[in-house]
Design a protein around this motif. Structure first.
Motif, short mmCIF file in Angstrom:
data_model
loop_
_atom_site.label_atom_id
_atom_site.label_comp_id
_atom_site.label_asym_id
_atom_site.label_seq_id
_atom_site.Cartn_x
_atom_site.Cartn_y
_atom_site.Cartn_z
N GLY A 60 0.79 -1.22 0.00
CA GLY A 60 0.00 0.00 0.00
C GLY A 60 0.83 1.28 0.00
N ASN A 61 0.13 2.42 0.06
CA ASN A 61 0.75 3.73 -0.04
C ASN A 61 0.15 4.68 0.98
OD1 ASN A 61 2.31 3.53 -2.85
ND2 ASN A 61 0.30 2.56 -3.11
N ILE A 62 0.90 5.75 1.27
CA ILE A 62 0.40 6.79 2.15
C ILE A 62 0.57 8.15 1.48
CG2 ILE A 62 2.65 6.96 3.34
CD1 ILE A 62 1.05 7.71 5.89
N GLN A 63 -0.40 9.02 1.67
CA GLN A 63 -0.37 10.35 1.07
C GLN A 63 -0.25 11.40 2.19
OE1 GLN A 63 -4.02 12.09 -0.52
NE2 GLN A 63 -2.98 12.51 -2.46
N PHE A 64 0.77 12.24 2.09
CA PHE A 64 0.95 13.29 3.09
C PHE A 64 1.71 14.47 2.50
CE2 PHE A 64 4.60 10.44 3.55
CZ PHE A 64 5.68 11.31 3.62
N ALA A 65 1.76 15.55 3.24
CA ALA A 65 2.52 16.75 2.86
C ALA A 65 3.24 17.28 4.09
CB ALA A 65 1.59 17.82 2.29
N ILE A 66 4.38 17.95 3.85
CA ILE A 66 5.20 18.48 4.94
C ILE A 66 5.42 19.97 4.71
CG2 ILE A 66 7.46 18.40 6.05
CD1 ILE A 66 7.62 15.47 5.10
N ASP A 67 5.33 20.74 5.78
CA ASP A 67 5.62 22.17 5.68
C ASP A 67 6.17 22.66 7.01
OD1 ASP A 67 5.82 24.70 4.66
OD2 ASP A 67 3.69 25.21 4.92
N ASN A 73 7.09 28.51 14.35
CA ASN A 73 8.24 27.64 14.64
C ASN A 73 7.79 26.18 14.78
OD1 ASN A 73 10.20 29.56 14.51
ND2 ASN A 73 10.34 29.89 16.72
N GLU A 74 6.95 25.74 13.85
CA GLU A 74 6.38 24.40 13.92
C GLU A 74 6.56 23.64 12.61
OE1 GLU A 74 2.74 24.84 17.18
OE2 GLU A 74 2.28 24.54 15.06
N TYR A 108 15.95 15.47 20.82
CA TYR A 108 15.25 16.58 21.48
C TYR A 108 14.00 16.12 22.23
CZ TYR A 108 18.39 18.90 18.28
OH TYR A 108 19.51 19.28 17.59
N ARG A 109 13.80 14.78 22.30
CA ARG A 109 12.72 14.21 23.10
C ARG A 109 11.35 14.80 22.80
NH1 ARG A 109 14.91 9.61 24.29
NH2 ARG A 109 17.05 9.88 24.99
N LEU A 110 11.05 14.91 21.51
CA LEU A 110 9.78 15.51 21.11
C LEU A 110 8.65 14.49 21.09
CD1 LEU A 110 11.12 17.83 18.30
CD2 LEU A 110 10.35 18.51 20.56
N GLY A 111 9.00 13.22 21.17
CA GLY A 111 7.98 12.19 21.28
C GLY A 111 7.27 11.88 19.98
N ILE A 129 -3.51 17.13 10.84
CA ILE A 129 -2.18 17.74 10.90
C ILE A 129 -1.51 17.35 12.22
CG2 ILE A 129 -0.89 19.92 10.98
CD1 ILE A 129 -3.07 21.20 9.33
N LEU A 130 -0.30 16.80 12.11
CA LEU A 130 0.52 16.46 13.28
C LEU A 130 1.61 17.53 13.40
CD1 LEU A 130 0.82 12.61 12.68
CD2 LEU A 130 -0.94 13.86 13.94
N ARG A 131 1.77 18.10 14.59
CA ARG A 131 2.65 19.27 14.75
C ARG A 131 3.80 18.99 15.71
NH1 ARG A 131 -2.69 21.13 14.49
NH2 ARG A 131 -3.06 22.86 13.05
N TYR A 132 4.98 19.53 15.37
CA TYR A 132 6.14 19.50 16.27
C TYR A 132 6.65 20.93 16.45
CZ TYR A 132 6.63 14.42 15.84
OH TYR A 132 6.43 13.06 15.89
#
Length: 364
Positions: A60-67, A73-74, A108-111, A129-132
């Motif tokens: 299978g495949n996964i669709q995502f985007a990164i910004d 500052n995220e 950096y222990r961001l989990g 949206i998953l944020r760091y």
């Protein structure tokens, strides 16, 4: 984290060098009551190394985007959807997938970040949206790991595939890198195992005493003595504070009464425990079937967090004829156990690297 227990280390802590005899006897380990919980394991670890019970063929495949959002500052990871995922639960012909992300190495222990679980689908749509919160300059030393998992009711989650992106070579100014793209899911990559290297080490000594002094002469069982000396270079999970303690369980006995603990040593990544634990009821043949599980924990008022552990045994994958996942000792761990078996009444010492484990869940 910590088998969802609410107990604190102080309740069962001991003074330096104090020896505690376990009331349980290993002579009963091969009974049906003991075998019932052989493969009972904790369902959740605060780690990328979640249990993979399924051995699912990845597809299978996964669709995502990164910004990267400069104003906040995220780092934002937009998880859109997956398609044609593998079947995790073959009996019921279903998968209940969710997506999990890590920034590696966990310097950096961001989990982790997780999406919601989508039930009974091989083509889940998330649009989440998953944020760091992280400085952009720090990302050049990081990789993004995106993995897909089947959520099992009993915590036995199955790995369905992953994608890993190296931000060291990532061009943030390239518009195409901000677009939504499809990526093929891949089996586990070797890069992830690099994170195993920094779990610290434990210095310990083992001794098998076939005929304990003061014991009943009619009993032909001995004792295993475990002398936990110290740990080195334990990882920091929260800020610059670490309050560590060690738990010991002799598998396959997962009863709560068989577990022993050290006291908590505060505010150091190199704690000295100098603590001895004794387990009785060992026949010589039991040594081939049992395994010492030593786990190191960071003590916190709300929850204890797993740092790393050892499983010291023969690593045969079996115990009393039953296939078990915890009999998985490394060559170094096995070598220490074999030396102890071959040198009764002698302390055998070694310093072993801690590793990630699926911790054996205690029974009542």
């Amino acid at each position: 984290s910590d088998d969802r227990e609410t107990d604190t280390a102080s309740e069962c802590s001991y003074s330096f060098g104090r020896i505690k005899k376990s009331p349980s006897s290993l002579t009963n380990l091969s009974s049906s009551s003991g075998m019932a919980s052989l493969s009972s394991v904790s369902g959740s670890l605060m780690s990328i190394y979640s249990a993979d019970f399924g051995n699912v063929d990845v597809k299978g495949n996964i669709q995502f985007a990164i910004d990267y959002v400069e104003q906040l500052n995220e780092l934002h990871i937009f998880i859109c959807q997956c398609k044609d995922l593998a079947v995790a639960d073959v009996k019921r012909h279903r998968s209940d997938p969710y997506v999990k992300t890590y920034l590696l190495p966990e310097k950096y222990r961001l989990g982790k970040r997780k999406t919601s679980v989508k039930k009974k689908t091989f083509n889940p749509v998330y649009n989440e949206i998953l944020r760091y919160k992280i400085e952009k300059d720090l990302l050049k030393n990081q990789s993004l790991n995106i993995s897909v998992w089947h959520n099992d009711t009993f915590g036995r989650n199955s790995f369905l595939g992953e994608v890993e992106l190296d931000f060291g070579t990532w061009d943030w100014n390239d518009p195409s890198n901000k677009q939504i793209n499809w990526f093929p899911l891949k089996p586990r990559t070797s890069k992830i195992t690099l994170n195993l290297e920094n779990k610290g080490q434990m210095k310990l000594a083992l001794q098998y005493v076939p005929h304990p002094i003061g014991g009943k002469k009619t009993l032909s069982t001995g004792e295993v003595h475990i002398w936990v000396k110290e740990c080195h270079n334990l990882p920091l999970l929260r800020g610059n504070r670490l309050n560590s303690f060690i738990k010991c369980t002799i598998l396959p006995d997962t009863s709560r009464k068989s577990r022993q603990k050290t006291r908590t040593v505060a505010k150091t990544t190199n704690p000295v425990f100098n603590h001895t634990m004794v387990y009785d009821g060992f026949r010589p043949e039991d040594l081939r079937e049992a395994c010492i599980e030593l786990t190191v924990w960071d003590h916190n008022k709300l929850a204890n967090h797993f740092l790393g552990g050892l499983r010291i045994g023969l690593g045969t994958g079996k115990s009393y004829g039953t296939t078990v996942d915890w009999m998985d000792s490394t060559p170094d761990e096995t070598a220490l156990w074999e030396k102890m078996m071959n040198s009764p009444n002698t302390w055998i010492e070694d310093t072993l690297p801690l590793r990630m484990l699926m911790v054996a869940k205690l029974t009542k």
